[in-house]
Motif scaffolding. Structure first.
Motif, short mmCIF file in Angstrom:
data_model
loop_
_atom_site.label_atom_id
_atom_site.label_comp_id
_atom_site.label_asym_id
_atom_site.label_seq_id
_atom_site.Cartn_x
_atom_site.Cartn_y
_atom_site.Cartn_z
N TRP A 1 9.87 6.95 5.99
CA TRP A 1 8.56 7.53 6.27
C TRP A 1 7.61 6.48 6.83
O TRP A 1 6.84 6.73 7.76
N ALA A 2 7.70 5.29 6.24
CA ALA A 2 6.74 4.25 6.58
C ALA A 2 7.02 3.59 7.92
O ALA A 2 6.12 3.04 8.54
N ILE B 1 0.85 -1.20 0.00
CA ILE B 1 0.00 0.00 0.00
C ILE B 1 0.88 1.25 0.00
O ILE B 1 0.64 2.19 -0.76
N VAL B 2 1.92 1.22 0.82
CA VAL B 2 2.85 2.36 0.85
C VAL B 2 3.45 2.56 -0.55
O VAL B 2 3.53 3.68 -1.06
N GLY B 3 3.84 1.44 -1.18
CA GLY B 3 4.41 1.51 -2.53
C GLY B 3 3.43 2.11 -3.52
O GLY B 3 3.80 2.95 -4.35
N SER B 4 2.18 1.68 -3.43
CA SER B 4 1.17 2.19 -4.37
C SER B 4 0.97 3.69 -4.19
O SER B 4 0.82 4.43 -5.16
N ILE B 5 0.98 4.13 -2.93
CA ILE B 5 0.81 5.56 -2.65
C ILE B 5 1.97 6.35 -3.28
O ILE B 5 1.77 7.33 -3.99
N TYR C 1 7.09 10.50 -12.48
CA TYR C 1 7.58 11.73 -13.14
C TYR C 1 6.50 12.80 -13.22
O TYR C 1 6.77 13.98 -12.99
N ASP C 2 5.27 12.39 -13.54
CA ASP C 2 4.18 13.37 -13.59
C ASP C 2 3.35 13.32 -12.31
O ASP C 2 2.16 13.64 -12.31
N GLY C 3 3.99 12.92 -11.21
CA GLY C 3 3.28 12.77 -9.94
C GLY C 3 3.20 14.06 -9.14
O GLY C 3 3.68 15.12 -9.54
N SER C 4 2.60 13.93 -7.97
CA SER C 4 2.28 15.11 -7.16
C SER C 4 3.53 15.78 -6.58
O SER C 4 3.55 17.00 -6.41
N PHE C 5 4.58 15.01 -6.28
CA PHE C 5 5.77 15.61 -5.70
C PHE C 5 6.46 16.54 -6.70
O PHE C 5 6.85 17.66 -6.36
#
Lengths: 311, 413
Positions: free
Chosen positions: A184-185, A138-142, A149-153
């Motif tokens: 983080w996890a 789940i952490v990986g999917s998040i 590359y086109d993600g939120s970060f």
């Protein structure tokens, strides 16, 4: 007539006065105690020791999952020395180990801050611990969504005029991205352990330091951190083992060991060799090396910590 | 007397019981897929009706862990009676556990992927697999290209990609190379046209090196396409299944190298983009071995019988049924697979894309290079293809490393 069992009926206080401190009770008592220990011993033997021994013998064969397993001695270990993928996985392991101080310092400092009573401490504790209950998949999917590359970060960085980075696909950033996600996890668990350790630091000692005019940083450095030494030792050993054996899920979901071998750790390589390339013998050899490596690191950590404690 | 009777009854029951109740356990990674359900159900219903007392028990394993689980089960002697396999390296690695089903190979194509060097067939293919370029006609039109005339040559493809890239809207190709599958598909797509039949054989045998001019040209083309901006940044962190294809289905890319059956294929793309907006063409190569642009085609997936199973004869009969025309016809009609059984009627497949594909299979089919390499080479190519995309290694360095792995794999170590 005094039977051997008679001693078991004696009051504990009376018997303890007579018995040697290192060898408690009679033969019958020891046999009885052994019965209690037996289930645990059997479990350890069947599920730990025997597989370990079997794995070692497997590592001396060229078995490919089907058919005969030929004994090849240390052939797999020799092959490992010249295997660039194994070498890369070990380099990655050392890079990972070099970040260990962060894995220990971050939760310790946050735990101290929460313990010192920062406003909203209970909320922070819950928020920090929350990711620890999520599975690595789940952490990986998040973080697949966050770090692509086109993600939120990258979108966030773009708001500050910073160019997008392929965090998981660039050889220079992929491993550190994984380390950041794993940190983080999991650091919430270490934080809780530190908080438990802090609750054992005598308040009188902190009060005395304050009355003696010690500044906050002096209380931290000379009172709190030395009191936490056993906890630091425990967290160091557990974290070391954790990062070397519990990152498979994240690697699998986020990078598949790549690009190239940038995020290949020994445990991922073991899975690749065993499952994808049908080489259980070679995979067992890597497992043995990883086992010995982790045991060695844990032993060294305990020795160093114990020596410092005696200073 | 009573004891004797009871013992006799028990013995009779023990002897006769297999005839009354037998279970054939079948492992796969597809039986839970809604589009494949009708095929699996039909095969089970028909076989159980023809063999009273026999139960077919499908066990679907997770796709990404399938060979790990299967390998462990086979190694411990606890494998299923029948199991599904991908053709090529994964099948070859398990020939030792499979019975000889050569006698059942009549009317089937794509059997090379499931046969050893002397031609002994170890599994029956049920589908054909291959790579083809699917394109979005709308994106072609936006770039000023003729949507009804896709590129036929390498030069035309380069020009088309340049036009598409210049629009700034979408990348020329949707590309997912997180597991190295992008590099794998590209290798086979280009090698289909750029290698002769003899070179394909030599590559499979380890005699044609990765550092040979023919293969180096493919590696260089892989780098060139990246340098020409065919792919969106982040290809090495994009999963081919299904991030790449979802990108294409959203219309966020002009082309993608897709499959023939039974995922990431024409049927899936038609559903999202509309059949009228989806076109296909054979992936051109920088140089053609015999003047034709070809498509890599091979046996896709097939069923084999575990030679250590308790019901080998019955399991063999079921494998034969799984590959037979009746159930496969349903698989074709409902899932749109390209069948390995030549007696199956494919006229129900009416999408313009699949009609074109079916016409090309015979005259333009060529070996699938990646599945003819060893598992070790393929695994290393996954890594090297990523390093090449990132510019971390040169083509020469990648080829040299691939040569090492190829030599070691073919030496048997």
């Amino acid at each position: 007539m005094v039977s051997a069992n008679a001693s078991t009926a004696e009051p504990m206080g009376k018997r303890s006065k007579r018995a040697a401190p290192t060898m408690a009770g009679s033969k019958a008592e020891r046999r009885f105690a052994f019965l209690f220990v037996m289930p645990a011993v059997l479990l350890v033997l069947v599920f730990r020791i025997i597989p370990l021994i079997w794995g070692f013998f497997l590592s001396l064969t060229d078995w490919r999952g089907l058919g005969e397993a030929n004994f090849i001695g240390i052939g797999n270990y020799q092959q490992m020395v010249g295997d660039p993928n194994f070498q890369a996985s070990m380099v990655n392991t050392f890079v990972l180990l070099a970040t260990l101080p962060i894995w220990i310092m971050l939760p310790m400092l946050l735990a101290i801050l929460i313990h010192q009573g920062v406003p909203g401490g209970k909320l922070f504790r819950a928020v920090y611990f929350f990711p620890a209950v999520l599975s690595s998949v789940i952490v990986g999917s998040i973080f697949n969504v966050v770090l692509r590359y086109d993600g939120s970060f990258n979108a966030l960085l773009g708001m500050f005029g910073i160019n997008a980075v392929d965090w998981l696909g660039d050889s220079n950033t992929a491993l550190f991205s994984l380390i950041g996600v794993q940190l983080w996890a999991t650091f919430g668990m270490s934080l809780l352990i530190f908080l438990a350790g802090l609750s054992t630091v005598p308040k009188e000692m902190l009060e005395a330091a304050r009355l003696d005019g010690a500044k906050l940083w002096q209380i931290w450095v000379f009172v709190i951190i030395p009191s936490l030494r056993p906890i630091i030792e425990f967290v160091a050993v557990v974290t070391t083992i954790g990062v070397l054996t519990n990152m498979f899920g994240l690697i699998y979901v986020l990078t598949a060991g790549g690009p190239g071998t940038a995020t290949t750790l020994p445990e991922f390589l073991i899975w690749l060799e065993q499952g994808r390339l049908n080489r259980p013998g070679y995979a067992a050899a890597i497992s043995m090396v990883l086992f010995a490596f982790m045991a060695g690191i844990a032993y060294l950590q305990i020795r160093i910590m114990s020596r410092n404690a005696n200073l | 007397m009573r004891t004797t009777l009871l013992t006799s009854a028990a013995l009779v029951f023990a002897v006769a019981s297999p005839a009354f109740a037998q279970t054939i356990t079948v492992w796969d990674w597809k039986s839970g897929d809604p589009v494949a359900t009708s095929y699996f159900q039909q095969a089970k219903t028909e076989f159980e009706a023809a063999h009273p007392g026999v139960t077919i028990n499908y066990v679907m394993q997770p796709n990404d862990q399938y060979y790990t689980i299967l390998g462990t089960a086979l190694a411990s002697g606890a494998g299923p009676d029948v199991f599904l396999l991908n053709g090529g390296a994964q099948a070859r690695a398990r020939f030792e556990a499979l019975t000889d089903v050569t006698a059942l190979g009549e009317n089937l194509v794509g059997t090379e992927e499931f046969a050893n060097e002397d031609g002994t067939l170890h599994a029956l293919p049920i589908t054909m697999q291959g790579f083809i370029v699917y394109y979005n006609k709308q994106r072609y039109a936006e770039a000023g290209l003729d949507p009804e005339n896709p590129p036929q040559t390498w030069e035309e493809l380069v020009a088309a990609c340049e036009a598409i890239t210049e629009t700034g809207n979408v990348p020329c190709f949707s590309m997912g190379n997180r597991e190295g599958f992008g590099g794998e598909f590209f290798l086979s797509s280009v090698a289909a046209s750029s290698l002769t039949a003899e070179q394909h054989d030599a590559f499979a045998n380890g005699e044609l090196k990765w550092s040979s001019p023919e293969i180096m040209e493919i590696l260089q083309a892989w780098v060139d396409t990246q340098d020409m901006g065919w792919y969106r940044q982040g290809a090495n962190s994009t999963a081919k299944f299904m991030d790449e294809y979802e990108q294409f289905m959203r219309g966020d890319a002009a082309n993608t190298i897709g499959l023939l059956s039974d995922v990431a294929h024409w049927k899936q793309f038609d559903d999202f983009l509309g059949a009228e907006n989806v076109g296909v063409f054979r992936h051109p190569a920088p140089s053609l071995a015999d003047g034709e642009v070809k498509i890599p085609v091979a046996g896709g997936i097939g069923y084999g019988v575990n030679n250590a199973g308790a019901n080998v004869e019955l399991a063999t009969a079921f494998v034969e049924h799984l590959a037979s025309a009746g159930p496969i016809q349903t698989f074709v009609n409902d899932a749109g697979v390209v069948p390995a059984n030549t007696t199956v009627d494919t006229s129900s497949l009416s999408s313009p894309s699949v009609v074109a594909i079916l016409e090309w299979l015979e005259p333009y089919g060529a070996p699938m290079a990646h599945s003819n390499t060893t598992a070790d080479e393929l695994s290393e190519w996954h890594r090297q293809s990523q390093l090449l995309l990132n510019g971390d290694v040169t083509v020469e360095e990648a080829a040299a490393r691939m040569d090492e792995v190829q030599a070691q794999a073919h030496s048997g170590n």
